[in-house]
Scaffold this active site. Structure first.
Site, short mmCIF file in Angstrom:
data_model
loop_
_atom_site.label_atom_id
_atom_site.label_comp_id
_atom_site.label_asym_id
_atom_site.label_seq_id
_atom_site.Cartn_x
_atom_site.Cartn_y
_atom_site.Cartn_z
N ASP A 47 0.83 -1.21 0.00
CA ASP A 47 0.00 0.00 0.00
C ASP A 47 0.86 1.26 0.00
O ASP A 47 0.55 2.24 -0.67
CB ASP A 47 -0.93 0.00 1.23
CG ASP A 47 -2.02 -1.04 1.07
OD1 ASP A 47 -2.22 -1.51 -0.07
OD2 ASP A 47 -2.64 -1.41 2.09
N GLU A 126 -15.03 7.82 -47.46
CA GLU A 126 -13.91 8.51 -46.81
C GLU A 126 -12.64 7.68 -46.99
O GLU A 126 -12.72 6.46 -47.15
CB GLU A 126 -14.20 8.71 -45.32
CG GLU A 126 -14.44 7.41 -44.62
CD GLU A 126 -14.99 7.56 -43.20
OE1 GLU A 126 -14.52 8.43 -42.48
OE2 GLU A 126 -15.86 6.76 -42.83
N ARG A 149 -7.44 -2.15 -30.94
CA ARG A 149 -8.50 -3.03 -31.39
C ARG A 149 -8.33 -4.45 -30.86
O ARG A 149 -9.29 -5.10 -30.48
CB ARG A 149 -8.53 -3.04 -32.92
CG ARG A 149 -9.58 -3.95 -33.47
CD ARG A 149 -9.63 -3.88 -34.98
NE ARG A 149 -10.71 -4.72 -35.42
CZ ARG A 149 -10.63 -6.04 -35.54
NH1 ARG A 149 -9.50 -6.64 -35.29
NH2 ARG A 149 -11.67 -6.73 -35.91
N TYR A 236 -13.37 8.40 -37.01
CA TYR A 236 -14.33 8.06 -38.05
C TYR A 236 -15.51 7.22 -37.56
O TYR A 236 -16.38 6.86 -38.34
CB TYR A 236 -13.64 7.35 -39.23
CG TYR A 236 -12.84 6.12 -38.86
CD1 TYR A 236 -13.45 4.97 -38.37
CD2 TYR A 236 -11.46 6.11 -39.02
CE1 TYR A 236 -12.70 3.86 -38.03
CE2 TYR A 236 -10.70 5.00 -38.68
CZ TYR A 236 -11.34 3.87 -38.19
OH TYR A 236 -10.61 2.77 -37.87
N LYS A 300 -19.89 3.83 -46.32
CA LYS A 300 -20.83 3.45 -45.26
C LYS A 300 -22.22 3.96 -45.61
O LYS A 300 -22.33 5.06 -46.17
CB LYS A 300 -20.41 4.08 -43.92
CG LYS A 300 -19.07 3.59 -43.42
CD LYS A 300 -18.63 4.31 -42.16
CE LYS A 300 -17.25 3.79 -41.78
NZ LYS A 300 -16.59 4.59 -40.77
N CYS A 453 1.64 -37.54 -40.73
CA CYS A 453 2.50 -36.58 -41.44
C CYS A 453 2.94 -35.53 -40.42
O CYS A 453 2.11 -34.80 -39.88
CB CYS A 453 1.75 -35.92 -42.59
SG CYS A 453 2.73 -34.62 -43.37
#
Ligand code: 5U1
Length: 706
Positions: A47, A126, A149, A236, A300, A453
């Site tokens: 703390d 845009e 993101r 945007y 859009k 494989c």
């Protein structure tokens, strides 16, 4: 460490050093406490250090670090940034490459909304900035969080770094109480060049292109470094909002601009595909003079109510699309063709090139797709490149479009060496010696070795631990290759028994070269953490052919739980079954994908491997986005007859967005039938089964849109 010196008398340099020390000690203490259950500081010591950190940050707010212990809840992830779950997912865009794709986009939207050609439909166009997306959250006008993101659902907390960017306002006036502003972080050409010159002079790492420079600069653990980097931001879009910004995209952008965000001056309203493409051409001609990188134009739907009705499919909205610029090209020599064997056994030819710079990135490998492509044929036997084949030693044209793997586009026959021989595609797997066969209608030759494989087995494992799948920290492609080579793991389930087998005893992970006590403990902890995992990730991780990330999420949302999913796929083996019809009714699942799923579950060895894996896991039920409090969440709904207020596609999309499962046929599992005029046998069957039936208005009232 807990200096008694009054923060107001400290120099900036001393404060910076003390904050770095505090971050190190407190973050280690957090990890010891939360992750390792082994506290190394008393509560009082902890703390005191935390209070000192807060006091220093108050005195020197601009020195606050990206990994500041003040922002940490629980243990800081090992990679340095804490994680942020986006309240509203950050979507990505589907791509268009030519004018026809734009006309198709308009047609799809009209069909979905039931609009005729004559009805007006306005779009906004845009530039698409080539940077990285950022979400900025404001509460009562204060910037409280900035997040990358990430995978669209969870990003990295880069708040301290974002605060250092002059285009990012830290305080807004007259903004909605909650406002998430989304846009692109980027670097201008001139700033990029100056930064690279400076980096080179200082003997530091230079960046390949402005986007890498922007990403590298934003993702710095020390916000003081980000502050020195010339980052910019265009807004945007938006995420969570307490009140709407406007009725249209264009007005919403104007509102963001009024609030203090930079918005792109080349944003325009367009009356339809012709005007959209015209604006694209105009932007294309200005591209070189803009001073920053753009890689296309985004269109859009302007009306926000129509955007809401259109909704989204998995991770991309139906109401937007990115029209990409043509790829960048360069010529170089193809030195050799290698064959790689992928997780589904596909033999993929790879061109090894004399390194060449294409659009700022050095390219030394490119895909050659398949044997027909090398031979100059398409998959129907028609000519491509005028029938010119590709040979080792040729001069070839390479192109890159966005982030995709570079491709070989063309070959210059005038420069072909006289001794160049036609390439003979192998009929035997170069990795395991099994036959490599090409089934009728398949462009790809595949190794028939299955899990014997080594290339297939290891690629399946790499896919399994990949970012969109289990994403196990500390277990990447390199570690998987080593563990597989030493027979420590041979299938995904083995990952979850690794600790039992190699945590203690004679052979221990911590004693392997490149490993130690700490990294081994961390890996076991990371594996344990991923035992509890979302259904969509599990489906994707299985690496079933044709079942990609978005399809896996669709399947997860449709079936909801592992048991429902596996039972349904098992039952769908019978093409007459309602399970098969139900699988095909999922928007985004076609017969090829459905068959591939069914085949995977029908193969005994593969199914047994899947069962062994799932035994180790706690598979979380799928979340149904936007379905909070929805009266139809989890219900199975069937639409039949004519709908008059919306198209069938819209009804289905809306129901799924509200968490319902939409099925094409009525069965005992159906909860609700929505019947329009002309409903026939389905309505009759629903009555016989005692299933609740509503007309279209009843349905709209039920979902709160009546
Ligand atoms: N200009 C622009 N770029 N961009 C990227 N608009 C835009 N919109 C995006 C993305 C990913 O997503 C919307 C779906 C909000």
């Amino acid at each position: 460490m807990s200096s008694k010196i009054d923060p107001s008398t400290l120099t900036r340099k001393d404060a910076e050093k003390e904050l770095a020390d505090l971050a190190r000690v407190l973050n280690a203490a957090n990890k010891a406490y939360h992750r390792d259950d082994a506290p190394d500081l008393s509560d009082a010591e902890y703390d005191a250090l935390k209070r000192r950190n807060v006091a220093l940050e108050e005195q020197f707010p601009y020195l606050k670090r990206a990994d500041s212990p003040t922002d940490q809840v629980g243990a800081i992830p090992a990679e340095g940034f804490s994680k942020v779950r986006h309240e509203v997912a950050m979507l990505s865009l589907s791509n268009a490459f030519d004018d026809d794709d734009i006309a198709d986009f308009d047609q799809r939207i009209r069909r979905y909304l039931g609009l005729s050609e004559e009805e007006a439909l306005r779009y906004v166009a845009e530039p698409k900035i080539d940077g990285l997306s950022l979400s900025l959250r404001y509460e009562m006008g204060e910037l409280v969080q900035a997040a990358t993101r990430g995978d669209g659902t969870t990003g990295e907390n880069v708040t301290a770094n974002a605060r250092t960017i002059s285009d990012v306002p830290t305080r807004l006036t007259d903004a909605p109480d909650i406002l998430e502003v989304r846009g692109e972080i980027y670097m201008s050409h001139s700033d990029f060049q100056a930064l690279n010159e400076h980096q080179a002079e200082a003997g530091d790492k230079t960046f390949a292109n402005p986007r890498n420079a922007a990403a590298g600069s934003l993702r710095q653990l020390d916000a003081a470094i980000t502050r020195r980097r010339p980052l910019r931001f265009f807004a945007y879009a938006w995420g969570a909002l307490s009140q709407p910004l406007a009725d249209t995209q264009l007005c919403a952008i104007a509102r963001l601009n009024q609030l203090g965000f930079r918005t792109n001056p080349l944003t325009r309203a367009c009356g339809g595909p012709k005007e959209m493409v015209a604006h694209y051409r105009k932007i294309e001609t200005q591209r070189a003079e803009l001073g920053y990188d753009i890689d296309g134009v985004v269109y859009k739907v302007d009306n926000l109510d129509l955007q809401r009705r259109l909704g989204f499919r998995s991770t991309t909205p139906r109401w937007a699309i990115a029209h990409k610029f043509p790829a960048e090209l360069a010529w170089t020599k193809l030195e050799r063709i290698d064959i790689q064997v992928g997780r589904t056994g596909a033999l993929s030819p790879v061109a090894r090139l004399v390194p060449v710079t294409v659009g700022g990135v050095v390219v030394s490998n490119a895909t050659l797709h398949n044997e027909d492509y090398i031979a100059g044929r398409d998959n129907k036997g028609g000519e491509i490149r005028g029938g010119k084949d590709i040979r080792e030693g040729d001069q070839v044209q390479v192109y890159r479009a966005g982030d995709v793997i570079p491709k070989v586009a063309d070959v210059d026959l005038t420069k072909r060496p006289v001794d160049a021989k036609p390439y003979v595609f192998p009929k035997i797997c170069p990795e395991c010696g099994s036959d490599a066969v090409r089934e009728a209608g398949d462009a790809v030759r595949r190794c028939t070795g299955g899990m014997i494989c080594p290339a297939q087995a290891v690629e399946k494992l790499k896919h399994f631990v990949g970012r969109a799948a289990f994403d196990i920290e500390g277990l990447g492609a390199k570690q998987v290759e080593q563990f597989y080579a030493d027979k420590w793991i041979s299938e995904p389930a083995d990952i979850f028994t690794l600790e039992d087998r190699y945590g203690t005893g004679l052979q221990q992970l911590k004693n392997r070269e490149g490993w130690g006590e700490k990294s081994a403990t961390n890996l076991f902890a990371a594996i344990t953490e991923k035992r509890s995992i979302e259904l969509g990730r599990v489906i994707f991780a299985l690496g079933i052919r044709h079942v990609g990330e978005s399809a896996s999420n669709l399947l997860a949302r449709h079936y909801g739980s592992w048991s429902a999913f596996s039972e349904a796929i098992g039952s769908a083996q019978d093409p007459e079954s309602s399970a098969w019809g139900d699988l095909l009714s999922i928007d985004g699942v076609g017969s090829v994908m459905a068959q591939s799923l069914v085949n995977a579950f029908a193969q005994e060895a593969e199914r047994a491997g899947i069962d062994r894996l799932v035994e180790q896991l706690d598979v979380q039920s799928a979340e149904r986005p936007q379905s909070d409090g929805s009266p139809v969440a989890g219900k199975t709904v069937v639409f039949t007859g004519t709908l008059e207020k919306m198209t069938r596609a819209e009804a289905k999309g809306r129901a799924e967005a509200l968490g319902a499962k939409v099925s094409g046929s009525v069965s005992a599992k159906t909860d609700l039938l929505v019947a329009g005029p002309g409903a026939g046998s389905k309505a009759k069957k629903a009555t016989e089964l005692g299933i609740e039936t509503l007309d279209e208005n009843g349905w709209l009232t039920l979902i709160g849109e009546g």
